[in-house]
Design a protein around this motif. Structure first.
Motif, PDB file in Angstrom:
ATOM      1  N   PRO A 142       0.803  -1.226   0.000  1.00 34.55           N
ATOM      2  CA  PRO A 142       0.000   0.000   0.000  1.00 34.55           C
ATOM      3  C   PRO A 142       0.841   1.285   0.000  1.00 34.55           C
ATOM      4  N   GLY A 143       1.990   1.268   0.664  1.00 32.96           N
ATOM      5  CA  GLY A 143       2.789   2.494   0.781  1.00 32.96           C
ATOM      6  C   GLY A 143       3.672   2.787  -0.423  1.00 32.96           C
ATOM      7  N   ASP A 144       3.712   1.880  -1.402  1.00 31.88           N
ATOM      8  CA  ASP A 144       4.652   2.046  -2.512  1.00 31.88           C
ATOM      9  C   ASP A 144       4.207   3.139  -3.485  1.00 31.88           C
ATOM     10  N   ASP A 145       5.192   3.801  -4.048  1.00 35.18           N
ATOM     11  CA  ASP A 145       4.942   4.843  -5.041  1.00 35.18           C
ATOM     12  C   ASP A 145       4.568   4.176  -6.380  1.00 35.18           C
ATOM     13  N   PRO A 146       3.333   4.390  -6.887  1.00 37.60           N
ATOM     14  CA  PRO A 146       2.908   3.692  -8.115  1.00 37.60           C
ATOM     15  C   PRO A 146       3.825   3.968  -9.309  1.00 37.60           C
ATOM     16  N   LYS A 147       4.375   5.183  -9.370  1.00 37.11           N
ATOM     17  CA  LYS A 147       5.276   5.548 -10.467  1.00 37.11           C
ATOM     18  C   LYS A 147       6.538   4.677 -10.454  1.00 37.11           C
ATOM     19  N   GLU A 148       7.085   4.532  -9.255  1.00 41.86           N
ATOM     20  CA  GLU A 148       8.304   3.751  -9.081  1.00 41.86           C
ATOM     21  C   GLU A 148       8.040   2.286  -9.422  1.00 41.86           C
ATOM     22  N   ILE A 149       6.872   1.778  -8.984  1.00 40.26           N
ATOM     23  CA  ILE A 149       6.506   0.381  -9.256  1.00 40.26           C
ATOM     24  C   ILE A 149       6.364   0.163 -10.766  1.00 40.26           C
ATOM     25  N   LEU A 151       7.817   1.828 -13.142  1.00 42.92           N
ATOM     26  CA  LEU A 151       9.156   1.877 -13.735  1.00 42.92           C
ATOM     27  C   LEU A 151       9.888   0.553 -13.528  1.00 42.92           C
ATOM     28  N   GLU A 152       9.763   0.014 -12.304  1.00 46.93           N
ATOM     29  CA  GLU A 152      10.421  -1.257 -12.008  1.00 46.93           C
ATOM     30  C   GLU A 152       9.835  -2.375 -12.874  1.00 46.93           C
ATOM     31  N   LYS A 153       8.502  -2.344 -13.035  1.00 44.19           N
ATOM     32  CA  LYS A 153       7.826  -3.362 -13.830  1.00 44.19           C
ATOM     33  C   LYS A 153       8.352  -3.345 -15.267  1.00 44.19           C
ATOM     34  N   LYS A 154       8.458  -2.127 -15.811  1.00 41.60           N
ATOM     35  CA  LYS A 154       8.946  -1.968 -17.181  1.00 41.60           C
ATOM     36  C   LYS A 154      10.376  -2.498 -17.302  1.00 41.60           C
ATOM     37  N   GLU A 155      11.213  -2.127 -16.340  1.00 39.48           N
ATOM     38  CA  GLU A 155      12.608  -2.563 -16.343  1.00 39.48           C
ATOM     39  C   GLU A 155      12.735  -4.071 -16.277  1.00 39.48           C
ATOM     40  N   VAL A 156      11.942  -4.679 -15.372  1.00 44.76           N
ATOM     41  CA  VAL A 156      12.021  -6.132 -15.192  1.00 44.76           C
ATOM     42  C   VAL A 156      11.541  -6.840 -16.454  1.00 44.76           C
ATOM     43  N   GLU A 157      10.469  -6.312 -17.063  1.00 46.02           N
ATOM     44  CA  GLU A 157       9.957  -6.921 -18.297  1.00 46.02           C
ATOM     45  C   GLU A 157      10.992  -6.846 -19.412  1.00 46.02           C
ATOM     46  N   LEU A 232      32.166  -0.900  -2.006  1.00 47.11           N
ATOM     47  CA  LEU A 232      30.906  -1.648  -2.123  1.00 47.11           C
ATOM     48  C   LEU A 232      29.761  -0.743  -2.550  1.00 47.11           C
ATOM     49  N   PHE A 233      29.742   0.478  -2.027  1.00 52.19           N
ATOM     50  CA  PHE A 233      28.618   1.376  -2.302  1.00 52.19           C
ATOM     51  C   PHE A 233      28.422   1.645  -3.798  1.00 52.19           C
ATOM     52  N   PRO A 234      29.422   2.145  -4.532  1.00 48.54           N
ATOM     53  CA  PRO A 234      29.175   2.350  -5.969  1.00 48.54           C
ATOM     54  C   PRO A 234      28.948   1.044  -6.727  1.00 48.54           C
ATOM     55  N   LEU A 235      29.663  -0.025  -6.342  1.00 51.64           N
ATOM     56  CA  LEU A 235      29.553  -1.259  -7.120  1.00 51.64           C
ATOM     57  C   LEU A 235      28.199  -1.930  -6.945  1.00 51.64           C
ATOM     58  N   LEU A 236      27.643  -1.893  -5.743  1.00 54.31           N
ATOM     59  CA  LEU A 236      26.374  -2.581  -5.527  1.00 54.31           C
ATOM     60  C   LEU A 236      25.161  -1.680  -5.743  1.00 54.31           C
ATOM     61  N   TYR A 237      25.254  -0.412  -5.339  1.00 54.53           N
ATOM     62  CA  TYR A 237      24.079   0.456  -5.342  1.00 54.53           C
ATOM     63  C   TYR A 237      23.937   1.280  -6.615  1.00 54.53           C
ATOM     64  N   LEU A 238      25.039   1.557  -7.282  1.00 53.24           N
ATOM     65  CA  LEU A 238      24.989   2.593  -8.312  1.00 53.24           C
ATOM     66  C   LEU A 238      25.105   2.075  -9.747  1.00 53.24           C
ATOM     67  N   ILE A 239      24.771   0.798  -9.971  1.00 51.65           N
ATOM     68  CA  ILE A 239      24.822   0.285 -11.350  1.00 51.65           C
ATOM     69  C   ILE A 239      23.572   0.770 -12.094  1.00 51.65           C
ATOM     70  N   ASP A 240      23.732   1.277 -13.293  1.00 57.37           N
ATOM     71  CA  ASP A 240      22.591   1.574 -14.170  1.00 57.37           C
ATOM     72  C   ASP A 240      21.522   2.450 -13.541  1.00 57.37           C
ATOM     73  N   ARG A 241      21.908   3.372 -12.672  1.00 60.22           N
ATOM     74  CA  ARG A 241      20.918   4.236 -12.029  1.00 60.22           C
ATOM     75  C   ARG A 241      20.311   5.235 -13.013  1.00 60.22           C
ATOM     76  N   HIS A 242      21.026   5.512 -14.095  1.00 58.58           N
ATOM     77  CA  HIS A 242      20.599   6.598 -14.982  1.00 58.58           C
ATOM     78  C   HIS A 242      19.509   6.178 -15.938  1.00 58.58           C
ATOM     79  N   ARG A 243      19.116   4.893 -15.920  1.00 55.69           N
ATOM     80  CA  ARG A 243      18.105   4.450 -16.879  1.00 55.69           C
ATOM     81  C   ARG A 243      16.747   5.075 -16.593  1.00 55.69           C
TER      82      ARG A 243
END
Lengths: 243, 110
Positions: A142-149, A151-157, A232-243
């Protein structure tokens, strides 16, 4: 703690004794560099082959919590450095104060890490039978941002379209994520234990400008753990953030 | 070595390094959201290495350490380089075999 900085028979001067202790600590840190190096190597090879899955895996991580944790850890390194300075300059009351601050910041880091792990459990992103990269975007809370969801759906597909085995390859990413951050967290817990020991000793006024080798060496260890996180921070968290 | 050769780093330097590290974190996070193509990873690793160097030189006192300690640090980097370079070049030159790396279907649903 029994030692109070007296000169042992095998050394000629106190300086030599102290330098030997510090050199020993550095040699231990070399083995740690190679230990973590192996994990970074595994990460590099797998990311090279499965970059799409690693990208969407990385994008599920919470960038706000990750950045906050990086800043918390840098602050704890700073307070640790100040604890060493306090011991070197004989400010006995400041030593436990800075050590307690370091310990507190270390605990904040581990607390935030716990919240992040909990999110991964909730989103079915723990490697194993229940792992499902599509779970979060198809079961929004319920608390999730629909826009973010969306975007994630599109990316995963898109990821599944280019790589049908995305679920398996994303598990490689999350296995490495948990192994690397888990090993780092284990080092933090060991460091917290060492800090408790130092705080106890420093409250008794043990550390003086003549003798503060334990503070110095635990400091080296703490800074090393900070450096691991800096990578660890850039390698794990910051891959492909600009998409 | 003379008595009391220990170098004491002033809090002023520690604060400067601390601020530089915070700045580095901000820049790396900002850069991750820009599209630099292939260079995103290069920029991220360059900033991380710059931050790590600051920590080693000032927080870990390597800049003021005796030469023996610096030699140990250099050895760490050298051995790490051997491990990374030789293993990666091995993987790079065995690409055809690796294409058989398919995922075991039993580990996930669907």
């Amino acid at each position: 703690m029994h030692r109070s900085g007296e000169l042992y028979g095998q050394f000629q001067t106190l300086d030599q004794q102290k330098e030997s202790a510090t050199l020993g600590m550095w040699i231990f840190l070399v083995t740690e560099v190679l230990f973590f190096g192996g994990m970074f190597l595994t990460y590099t090879i797998n990311r090279h082959y499965f970059f799409t899955a690693f990208g969407i895996g990385s994008n599920t991580l919470d960038i706000t919590l990750g950045t906050t944790n990086t800043i918390v850890l840098i602050m704890s390194s700073f307070t640790m450095a100040m604890a060493v300075w306090s011991a070197q300059t004989g400010k006995r009351k400041l030593v436990p104060l800075f050590l307690i601050l370091t310990l507190a910041l270390g605990c904040v880091f581990l607390g935030i890490k716990f919240v992040e792990y909990k999110q991964k459990f909730d989103h079915h992103l723990i490697p194993g039978y229940a792992f499902d990269m599509t779970y979060r975007s198809t079961h929004p809370a319920p608390g999730d941002d629909p826009k973010e969801i969306a975007l994630e759906k599109k990316e995963v597909e898109e990821a599944f379209a280019s790589d049908p085995d995305t679920n398996a390859h994303a598990q490689l990413y999350f296995s490495l994520y948990f192994a690397m951050t888990g090993l780092h967290a284990l080092h933090m817990i060991v460091g917290a234990g060492l800090l408790v020991w130092l705080i106890k000793a420093s409250l008794g006024g043990r550390f003086t400008p003549q003798y503060h080798t334990p503070v110095e060496n635990v400091g080296l260890y703490w800074h090393f753990v900070d450096i691991v996180w800096i990578y660890l921070f850039p390698l794990l968290y910051l891959i492909d953030r600009h998409r | 070595m003379s008595e009391h050769s220990e170098h004491i780093v002033s809090p002023k330097i520690y604060i400067t390094i601390f601020l530089a590290l915070i700045l580095g974190t901000s820049v790396t996070t900002w850069a991750a959201f820009q599209n630099f193509g292939q260079f995103n990873i290069v920029i991220a690793l360059a900033i991380a290495t710059a931050k790590a160097t600051l920590v080693v030189l000032f927080f870990m006192h390597a800049r003021y350490a005796e030469r023996r300690t610096r030699l140990v640090i250099a050895c760490a980097l050298f051995w790490l380089a051997i491990m990374l370079v030789l293993t990666l070049s091995d993987y790079q030159t065995r690409r055809p075999r690796l294409s058989r790396l398919v995922s075991p279907a039993v580990y996930y649903r669907g």
